[in-house]
Design a protein around this motif. Sequence first.
Motif, PDB file in Angstrom:
ATOM      1  N   ALA A 242     -27.058 -21.599 -12.087  1.00  0.00           N
ATOM      2  CA  ALA A 242     -25.841 -21.067 -11.480  1.00  0.00           C
ATOM      3  C   ALA A 242     -24.855 -22.198 -11.222  1.00  0.00           C
ATOM      4  O   ALA A 242     -25.233 -23.301 -10.840  1.00  0.00           O
ATOM      5  CB  ALA A 242     -26.183 -20.357 -10.168  1.00  0.00           C
TER       6      ALA A 242
ATOM      7  N   ARG B 198     -29.501 -18.899 -13.317  1.00  0.00           N
ATOM      8  CA  ARG B 198     -28.713 -17.685 -13.509  1.00  0.00           C
ATOM      9  C   ARG B 198     -29.199 -16.930 -14.750  1.00  0.00           C
ATOM     10  O   ARG B 198     -29.261 -15.711 -14.773  1.00  0.00           O
ATOM     11  CB  ARG B 198     -27.234 -18.054 -13.632  1.00  0.00           C
ATOM     12  CG  ARG B 198     -26.266 -16.903 -13.908  1.00  0.00           C
ATOM     13  CD  ARG B 198     -26.307 -15.792 -12.877  1.00  0.00           C
ATOM     14  NE  ARG B 198     -26.228 -16.251 -11.512  1.00  0.00           N
ATOM     15  CZ  ARG B 198     -25.092 -16.516 -10.861  1.00  0.00           C
ATOM     16  NH1 ARG B 198     -23.945 -16.404 -11.458  1.00  0.00           N
ATOM     17  NH2 ARG B 198     -25.128 -16.913  -9.601  1.00  0.00           N
TER      18      ARG B 198
ATOM     19  N   GLU C 290     -19.583 -13.212 -14.007  1.00  0.00           N
ATOM     20  CA  GLU C 290     -20.511 -14.180 -13.430  1.00  0.00           C
ATOM     21  C   GLU C 290     -20.778 -15.321 -14.401  1.00  0.00           C
ATOM     22  O   GLU C 290     -21.156 -16.420 -13.995  1.00  0.00           O
ATOM     23  CB  GLU C 290     -21.843 -13.505 -13.103  1.00  0.00           C
ATOM     24  CG  GLU C 290     -21.767 -12.409 -12.070  1.00  0.00           C
ATOM     25  CD  GLU C 290     -23.114 -11.736 -11.883  1.00  0.00           C
ATOM     26  OE1 GLU C 290     -24.140 -12.350 -12.237  1.00  0.00           O
ATOM     27  OE2 GLU C 290     -23.138 -10.602 -11.398  1.00  0.00           O
TER      28      GLU C 290
ATOM     29  N   ILE D 216     -30.918 -12.168 -16.822  1.00  0.00           N
ATOM     30  CA  ILE D 216     -29.751 -12.575 -16.049  1.00  0.00           C
ATOM     31  C   ILE D 216     -29.978 -12.130 -14.618  1.00  0.00           C
ATOM     32  O   ILE D 216     -30.187 -10.943 -14.355  1.00  0.00           O
ATOM     33  CB  ILE D 216     -28.458 -11.974 -16.619  1.00  0.00           C
ATOM     34  CG1 ILE D 216     -28.214 -12.510 -18.042  1.00  0.00           C
ATOM     35  CG2 ILE D 216     -27.266 -12.302 -15.720  1.00  0.00           C
ATOM     36  CD1 ILE D 216     -26.988 -11.947 -18.716  1.00  0.00           C
ATOM     37  N   ASN D 217     -29.980 -13.077 -13.708  1.00  0.00           N
ATOM     38  CA  ASN D 217     -30.312 -12.803 -12.306  1.00  0.00           C
ATOM     39  C   ASN D 217     -31.655 -12.086 -12.187  1.00  0.00           C
ATOM     40  O   ASN D 217     -31.834 -11.185 -11.359  1.00  0.00           O
ATOM     41  CB  ASN D 217     -29.206 -11.982 -11.632  1.00  0.00           C
ATOM     42  CG  ASN D 217     -27.889 -12.737 -11.559  1.00  0.00           C
ATOM     43  OD1 ASN D 217     -27.875 -13.964 -11.480  1.00  0.00           O
ATOM     44  ND2 ASN D 217     -26.788 -12.016 -11.604  1.00  0.00           N
TER      45      ASN D 217
ATOM     46  N   ARG E 179     -19.932  -8.498 -16.999  1.00  0.00           N
ATOM     47  CA  ARG E 179     -20.387  -9.650 -16.226  1.00  0.00           C
ATOM     48  C   ARG E 179     -20.349 -10.933 -17.038  1.00  0.00           C
ATOM     49  O   ARG E 179     -20.622 -12.010 -16.514  1.00  0.00           O
ATOM     50  CB  ARG E 179     -21.808  -9.391 -15.721  1.00  0.00           C
ATOM     51  CG  ARG E 179     -21.913  -8.133 -14.886  1.00  0.00           C
ATOM     52  CD  ARG E 179     -23.332  -7.778 -14.534  1.00  0.00           C
ATOM     53  NE  ARG E 179     -23.884  -8.670 -13.518  1.00  0.00           N
ATOM     54  CZ  ARG E 179     -25.033  -8.419 -12.883  1.00  0.00           C
ATOM     55  NH1 ARG E 179     -25.729  -7.327 -13.155  1.00  0.00           N
ATOM     56  NH2 ARG E 179     -25.472  -9.261 -11.968  1.00  0.00           N
TER      57      ARG E 179
ATOM     58  N   ASP F 202     -31.215 -22.769  -8.844  1.00  0.00           N
ATOM     59  CA  ASP F 202     -31.183 -21.325  -9.090  1.00  0.00           C
ATOM     60  C   ASP F 202     -30.873 -21.054 -10.556  1.00  0.00           C
ATOM     61  O   ASP F 202     -29.782 -21.392 -11.026  1.00  0.00           O
ATOM     62  CB  ASP F 202     -30.107 -20.700  -8.195  1.00  0.00           C
ATOM     63  CG  ASP F 202     -29.879 -19.226  -8.482  1.00  0.00           C
ATOM     64  OD1 ASP F 202     -30.815 -18.586  -8.986  1.00  0.00           O
ATOM     65  OD2 ASP F 202     -28.782 -18.723  -8.204  1.00  0.00           O
TER      66      ASP F 202
END
Length: 253
Positions: A30, A5, A168, A69-70, A86, A3
């Motif tokens: 991530a 990030r 995050e 980001i995401n 974040r 994943d």
Amino acid sequence: MVDPRIQVRNLSIAYGNRRVLEDVTLDVHANEILGIIGPANSGKTSFLNAINRMDKMRPDMRITGSILINGIDTRAWRNLYALRRRIGVVFPLPVGLPLTVYDNVALAPRLAGTAGSREDLDERVERCLRRAALWDEVKDRLHHLGSLLSGGQQQRLTIARALSQSPEILMLDEFSIAVDPVTTMRIEEALKTLKTEMTIILVTNLVQQAHRLADRTAFFLNGALVEVGVTEPMFHGQTRDPRTSDYIEGKFG
């Protein structure tokens, strides 16, 4: 499938006419520690600044390319303060605020309106100080000025403050420049635990620190990303570019 990030695509950075980073494409996964190594003036700090949208604070800083980001482009965030909540950032030297130890950690949640009750805030302050490996040393001095702490303690207080809004992403820029080896080890142990909760980007001037901490390592040189790969093989000579091995082995720097 891993994943991502953070997804960086064709990122270039200039300050006025001075180009400091050229066409960098890189994913940050991530719950990993990504180490970034390279000589001075390789663009490492500018890379962190771009993720944190510091170009909005520096009129001479020009960024092209994209940072997601995401999956959301950072340029789509109209409220940069919401974006930066974040992303926790720790600078090379501790940035002390003229506040007590407690208030250093409590300030950001108070300003963001997320402090909750006094009991909630007390719990958050303690949790952040514990995660920064500082609680046992300051629990009886919470209402003393943070500036009275030692340099290493102030650096860990800076980390606790960065953690106060449950980011995050945590970015550290050569955090060990101004701290002693024992404090460096304490922070490193804390980072190993924190990566289970967040993504960490570690710019370090200590090659062996990247070896100890990073899941993957990126090597920057003269404003370019030379390569990025899993740390352990890279540090045992399995690199795509001989310049990476030369730098890791201390042949230049």
